[in-house]
Design a protein around this motif. Structure first.
Motif, PDB file in Angstrom:
ATOM      1  N   LEU A   1       0.827  -1.207   0.000  1.00 10.01           N
ATOM      2  CA  LEU A   1       0.000   0.000   0.000  1.00 10.01           C
ATOM      3  C   LEU A   1       0.860   1.255   0.000  1.00 10.01           C
ATOM      4  O   LEU A   1       2.052   1.214   0.314  1.00 10.01           O
ATOM      5  CB  LEU A   1      -0.923  -0.011   1.234  1.00 10.01           C
ATOM      6  N   GLY A   2       0.228   2.370  -0.340  1.00  7.78           N
ATOM      7  CA  GLY A   2       0.923   3.663  -0.406  1.00  7.78           C
ATOM      8  C   GLY A   2       0.237   4.517  -1.447  1.00  7.78           C
ATOM      9  O   GLY A   2      -0.453   4.001  -2.332  1.00  7.78           O
ATOM     10  N   GLY A   3       0.434   5.821  -1.352  1.00  7.25           N
ATOM     11  CA  GLY A   3      -0.212   6.741  -2.287  1.00  7.25           C
ATOM     12  C   GLY A   3       0.320   6.576  -3.708  1.00  7.25           C
ATOM     13  O   GLY A   3       1.288   5.848  -3.940  1.00  7.25           O
ATOM     14  N   PRO A   4      -0.327   7.284  -4.651  1.00  7.41           N
ATOM     15  CA  PRO A   4       0.127   7.221  -6.047  1.00  7.41           C
ATOM     16  C   PRO A   4       1.550   7.771  -6.169  1.00  7.41           C
ATOM     17  O   PRO A   4       1.834   8.862  -5.690  1.00  7.41           O
ATOM     18  CB  PRO A   4      -0.871   8.128  -6.784  1.00  7.41           C
TER      19      PRO A   4
ATOM     20  N   GLY B   1      -9.863   9.184 -11.043  1.00  7.09           N
ATOM     21  CA  GLY B   1      -9.098   8.997  -9.800  1.00  7.09           C
ATOM     22  C   GLY B   1      -9.884   8.250  -8.735  1.00  7.09           C
ATOM     23  O   GLY B   1      -9.547   8.284  -7.557  1.00  7.09           O
ATOM     24  N   LYS B   2     -10.968   7.575  -9.158  1.00  3.97           N
ATOM     25  CA  LYS B   2     -11.806   6.854  -8.196  1.00  3.97           C
ATOM     26  C   LYS B   2     -11.425   5.381  -8.136  1.00  3.97           C
ATOM     27  O   LYS B   2     -10.523   4.933  -8.855  1.00  3.97           O
ATOM     28  CB  LYS B   2     -13.281   7.007  -8.583  1.00  3.97           C
ATOM     29  N   ILE B   3     -12.138   4.608  -7.334  1.00  4.25           N
ATOM     30  CA  ILE B   3     -11.813   3.195  -7.120  1.00  4.25           C
ATOM     31  C   ILE B   3     -12.858   2.309  -7.805  1.00  4.25           C
ATOM     32  O   ILE B   3     -14.068   2.497  -7.614  1.00  4.25           O
ATOM     33  CB  ILE B   3     -11.765   2.868  -5.602  1.00  4.25           C
ATOM     34  N   VAL B   4     -12.386   1.364  -8.562  1.00  2.00           N
ATOM     35  CA  VAL B   4     -13.241   0.417  -9.291  1.00  2.00           C
ATOM     36  C   VAL B   4     -13.982  -0.470  -8.273  1.00  2.00           C
ATOM     37  O   VAL B   4     -13.404  -0.832  -7.246  1.00  2.00           O
ATOM     38  CB  VAL B   4     -12.346  -0.444 -10.227  1.00  2.00           C
ATOM     39  N   PRO B   5     -15.249  -0.834  -8.560  1.00  2.00           N
ATOM     40  CA  PRO B   5     -15.977  -1.701  -7.619  1.00  2.00           C
ATOM     41  C   PRO B   5     -15.161  -2.948  -7.251  1.00  2.00           C
ATOM     42  O   PRO B   5     -14.564  -3.593  -8.111  1.00  2.00           O
ATOM     43  CB  PRO B   5     -17.249  -2.075  -8.399  1.00  2.00           C
ATOM     44  N   SER B   6     -15.186  -3.261  -5.969  1.00  2.00           N
ATOM     45  CA  SER B   6     -14.303  -4.309  -5.438  1.00  2.00           C
ATOM     46  C   SER B   6     -14.476  -5.647  -6.125  1.00  2.00           C
ATOM     47  O   SER B   6     -13.513  -6.383  -6.333  1.00  2.00           O
ATOM     48  CB  SER B   6     -14.576  -4.483  -3.953  1.00  2.00           C
TER      49      SER B   6
ATOM     50  N   LEU C   1      -5.097  11.733  -4.571  1.00  2.00           N
ATOM     51  CA  LEU C   1      -4.562  11.987  -3.226  1.00  2.00           C
ATOM     52  C   LEU C   1      -5.696  12.162  -2.215  1.00  2.00           C
ATOM     53  O   LEU C   1      -5.598  11.701  -1.074  1.00  2.00           O
ATOM     54  CB  LEU C   1      -3.642  13.213  -3.239  1.00  2.00           C
ATOM     55  N   THR C   2      -6.777  12.808  -2.658  1.00  2.00           N
ATOM     56  CA  THR C   2      -7.932  12.977  -1.767  1.00  2.00           C
ATOM     57  C   THR C   2      -8.554  11.616  -1.451  1.00  2.00           C
ATOM     58  O   THR C   2      -8.888  11.315  -0.296  1.00  2.00           O
ATOM     59  CB  THR C   2      -8.991  13.893  -2.450  1.00  2.00           C
ATOM     60  N   VAL C   3      -8.682  10.774  -2.493  1.00  2.00           N
ATOM     61  CA  VAL C   3      -9.243   9.430  -2.290  1.00  2.00           C
ATOM     62  C   VAL C   3      -8.327   8.623  -1.360  1.00  2.00           C
ATOM     63  O   VAL C   3      -8.799   7.898  -0.465  1.00  2.00           O
ATOM     64  CB  VAL C   3      -9.413   8.711  -3.657  1.00  2.00           C
ATOM     65  N   PHE C   4      -7.022   8.770  -1.540  1.00  2.00           N
ATOM     66  CA  PHE C   4      -6.070   8.035  -0.692  1.00  2.00           C
ATOM     67  C   PHE C   4      -6.281   8.410   0.782  1.00  2.00           C
ATOM     68  O   PHE C   4      -6.382   7.528   1.653  1.00  2.00           O
ATOM     69  CB  PHE C   4      -4.628   8.333  -1.132  1.00  2.00           C
TER      70      PHE C   4
ATOM     71  N   ALA D   1      -8.914   9.770   2.241  1.00  2.00           N
ATOM     72  CA  ALA D   1     -10.251   9.460   2.769  1.00  2.00           C
ATOM     73  C   ALA D   1     -10.507   7.957   2.852  1.00  2.00           C
ATOM     74  O   ALA D   1     -11.104   7.479   3.831  1.00  2.00           O
ATOM     75  CB  ALA D   1     -11.318  10.112   1.884  1.00  2.00           C
ATOM     76  N   LEU D   2     -10.070   7.191   1.842  1.00  2.00           N
ATOM     77  CA  LEU D   2     -10.493   5.785   1.756  1.00  2.00           C
ATOM     78  C   LEU D   2      -9.374   4.785   2.033  1.00  2.00           C
ATOM     79  O   LEU D   2      -9.641   3.681   2.535  1.00  2.00           O
ATOM     80  CB  LEU D   2     -11.092   5.509   0.363  1.00  2.00           C
ATOM     81  N   SER D   3      -8.126   5.131   1.689  1.00  2.00           N
ATOM     82  CA  SER D   3      -7.043   4.149   1.849  1.00  2.00           C
ATOM     83  C   SER D   3      -6.403   4.223   3.235  1.00  2.00           C
ATOM     84  O   SER D   3      -6.041   3.177   3.803  1.00  2.00           O
ATOM     85  CB  SER D   3      -5.964   4.347   0.781  1.00  2.00           C
ATOM     86  N   LEU D   4      -6.269   5.433   3.795  1.00  2.00           N
ATOM     87  CA  LEU D   4      -5.653   5.519   5.125  1.00  2.00           C
ATOM     88  C   LEU D   4      -6.399   4.705   6.186  1.00  2.00           C
ATOM     89  O   LEU D   4      -5.749   4.065   7.025  1.00  2.00           O
ATOM     90  CB  LEU D   4      -5.506   6.985   5.565  1.00  2.00           C
ATOM     91  N   PRO D   5      -7.741   4.650   6.154  1.00  2.00           N
ATOM     92  CA  PRO D   5      -8.432   3.797   7.140  1.00  2.00           C
ATOM     93  C   PRO D   5      -8.015   2.323   7.041  1.00  2.00           C
ATOM     94  O   PRO D   5      -7.945   1.633   8.061  1.00  2.00           O
ATOM     95  CB  PRO D   5      -9.919   3.978   6.788  1.00  2.00           C
ATOM     96  N   VAL D   6      -7.728   1.844   5.822  1.00  2.00           N
ATOM     97  CA  VAL D   6      -7.296   0.449   5.655  1.00  2.00           C
ATOM     98  C   VAL D   6      -5.913   0.268   6.283  1.00  2.00           C
ATOM     99  O   VAL D   6      -5.638  -0.727   6.977  1.00  2.00           O
ATOM    100  CB  VAL D   6      -7.235   0.073   4.151  1.00  2.00           C
ATOM    101  N   ILE D   7      -5.050   1.250   6.063  1.00  2.00           N
ATOM    102  CA  ILE D   7      -3.694   1.212   6.633  1.00  2.00           C
ATOM    103  C   ILE D   7      -3.787   1.209   8.166  1.00  2.00           C
ATOM    104  O   ILE D   7      -3.109   0.430   8.845  1.00  2.00           O
ATOM    105  CB  ILE D   7      -2.876   2.403   6.073  1.00  2.00           C
ATOM    106  N   ASN D   8      -4.668   2.046   8.698  1.00  2.00           N
ATOM    107  CA  ASN D   8      -4.851   2.086  10.157  1.00  2.00           C
ATOM    108  C   ASN D   8      -5.389   0.763  10.685  1.00  2.00           C
ATOM    109  O   ASN D   8      -4.988   0.301  11.759  1.00  2.00           O
ATOM    110  CB  ASN D   8      -5.808   3.220  10.554  1.00  2.00           C
ATOM    111  N   TYR D   9      -6.265   0.144   9.923  1.00  4.10           N
ATOM    112  CA  TYR D   9      -6.837  -1.156  10.325  1.00  4.10           C
ATOM    113  C   TYR D   9      -5.720  -2.182  10.518  1.00  4.10           C
ATOM    114  O   TYR D   9      -5.664  -2.881  11.520  1.00  4.10           O
ATOM    115  CB  TYR D   9      -7.833  -1.621   9.246  1.00  4.10           C
ATOM    116  N   TYR D  10      -4.809  -2.248   9.544  1.00  3.90           N
ATOM    117  CA  TYR D  10      -3.739  -3.246   9.653  1.00  3.90           C
ATOM    118  C   TYR D  10      -2.702  -2.858  10.701  1.00  3.90           C
ATOM    119  O   TYR D  10      -2.068  -3.738  11.294  1.00  3.90           O
ATOM    120  CB  TYR D  10      -3.094  -3.483   8.283  1.00  3.90           C
ATOM    121  N   SER D  11      -2.550  -1.574  10.936  1.00  2.00           N
ATOM    122  CA  SER D  11      -1.658  -1.126  12.009  1.00  2.00           C
ATOM    123  C   SER D  11      -2.194  -1.644  13.345  1.00  2.00           C
ATOM    124  O   SER D  11      -1.447  -2.202  14.164  1.00  2.00           O
ATOM    125  CB  SER D  11      -1.587   0.405  11.997  1.00  2.00           C
TER     126      SER D  11
END
Ligand SMILES: Nc1ncnc2c1ncn2[C@@H]1O[C@H](COP(=O)(O)OP(=O)(O)O)[C@@H](O)[C@H]1O
Ligand SMILES: Nc1ccn([C@H]2C[C@H](O)[C@@H](COP(=O)(O)OP(=O)(O)O)O2)c(=O)n1
Ligand SMILES: [Mg+2]
Length: 235
Positions: free
Chosen positions: A55-58, A105-110, A188-191, A193-203
């Motif tokens: 994981l990590g930003g663009p 810059g959005k996320i494709v359906p999972s 970067l905005t999507v990262f 708002a949406l990706s940092l929570p996943v990073i925090n989850y695994y932390s």
């Protein structure tokens, strides 16, 4: 190994299959189920998978470091972005939707992304997977757990300042539709708002390894190397 075989012996007893099924537990969903093994379609995977999410930003250097990890530790590299770009290039039914999502810059359906990852995992002979650029949202994460049925062993987070990520993406020069300032700002905005929570989850679950992603590629890899070296020692 993960290889498919043409047939399993028809003399395999049902009790053997039952034992195999219980040993496989988490892999039943990935390998399309024990029922197909009984029909002689798929052999049981012999090794427990070792899954790393990257994981990590663009522009944080995920893909660059994945190449080094593959060379040094023999993982299979599955880039979610590359799989999605391959879908666009193949003009599949989802191609136009994927292209528009990436441009925005959005996320494709999972479900779309997880199915592509699942297919690659099934086809691979390797049992060590680097899943690059995934999960990017909580929905991605939950969908992987539900469909694939396993959790990652390691989660790498390439932590890079925004201005450095922007500079790298604008110099990437791979002809990508999303490597422009407008899309990067959205990404970067999507990262955040949406990706940092996943990073925090695994932390919180003690699985996160944070890499300071500035410096030369080799300097960064020297932070990555000991993480996998430690797992090699363990077994
Ligand atoms: N440590 C680094 N210093 C400078 N540029 C880098 C570094 N690592 C990667 N790059 C370059 O930055 C760009 C983005 O890297 P990439 O690996 O594609 O990142 P990501 O997959 O996280 O978007 C590429 O052009 C790559 O060559
Ligand atoms: N899990 C993912 C991964 C990528 N995507 C889409 C949206 C992303 O902005 C693009 C590009 O992803 P990719 O990982 O290749 O991008 P970077 O290497 O971080 O620049 O693909 C996605 O929708 N879901
Ligand atoms: Mg990448």
């Amino acid at each position: 190994m993960w290889r498919r075989v043409a047939s399993l012996s028809s003399s395999i007893s049902s009790s053997f299959l039952a034992q195999t099924a219980s040993r496989l537990n988490t892999w039943e969903s990935l390998t399309t189920g024990i029922a197909q093994q009984a029909k002689g379609v798929i052999a049981p995977k012999e090794k427990t998978p070792f899954i790393t999410f990257v994981l990590g930003g663009p522009g944080s250097g995920k893909g660059t470091q994945c190449i080094k990890i593959v060379e040094t530790f023999g993982f299979a590299h599955l880039s979610a972005g590359d799989l999605l770009r391959r879908e666009i290039a193949s003009k599949s039914a989802d191609g136009a939707m994927i292209l528009n999502t990436i441009k925005e810059g959005k996320i494709v359906p999972s479900q779309v992304t997880v199915k592509l990852i699942q297919k690659e995992m099934e086809l691979s002979d390797n049992h060590k997977f680097l899943i690059d650029g995934f999960p990017r949202t909580e929905e991605n994460r939950v969908s992987f757990e539900r469909i694939i049925g396993v959790e990652p062993n390691v989660v790498l987070f390439f932590d890079c300042p925004e201005e450095e990520m922007v500079k790298r993406v604008l110099n990437r020069n791979e002809g990508r539709v999303d490597d422009n300032l407008e899309t990067i700002k959205k990404r970067l905005t999507v990262f955040q708002a949406l990706s940092l929570p996943v990073i925090n989850y695994y932390s919180e679950r003690g699985k996160l390894y944070t890499i300071k992603a500035i410096g030369t590629e080799d300097e960064i890899f020297e932070q990555v190397r000991p993480i996998f070296a430690a797992f090699e020692t363990v077994g």
